[in-house]
Write a protein that holds these residues in place. Sequence first.
Motif: not given
Length: 179
Positions: A106-114, A116-124, A145-149
């Motif tokens: 998850l955090y590897r993806m969130l750091a990827h430039e492509d 940077r504007k994507a919204a994230v839905l997590i299905f538990a 809760s630490s995901i701010k951007d």
Amino acid sequence: MGLIFAKLWSFFCNQEHKVIIVGLDNAGKTTILYQFLMNEVVHTSPTIGSNVEEIVVKNTHFLMWDIGGQESLRSSWNTYYSNTEFIILVVDSTDRERLVISKEELYRMLAHEDLRKAAVLIFANKQDMKDCMSAAEISKYLTLSSIKDHQWHIQSCCALTGEGLCQGLEWMTSRAGLR
């Protein structure tokens, strides 16, 4: 004037939104994709490469890419990132041992430039199973809760029954017009 507005409105309402469905192998990604598409359980086998389907919700078109989650395939996920508006991360709520890997991915993806504007839905996923982790437990472990951007939402679900899937799609639909 009304005709011009109607044509513009239909153009924007029918815009396609790219979604990638990712997660570890056996999390339920393909089962979720086909629940969205056909509202039924389809027998699946491990995805090699990807499956792609268009899902339409309230005039909102989502082009969903279900990407294989085996360890050997995860390094190629980034080839799908271009123009992605939504990430659906599917987490197996019973797989406590590999939750650390889901978090790393998850955090590897969130750091990827492509992305940077994507919204994230997590299905538990797999909330129907005995001793599964709740969405709140998974959220805490993934430190969501630490995901701010990135906009994000976690949703409990069961891919086999479809429970919780519509709520996740509704969250995405409500954000699709804002992108």
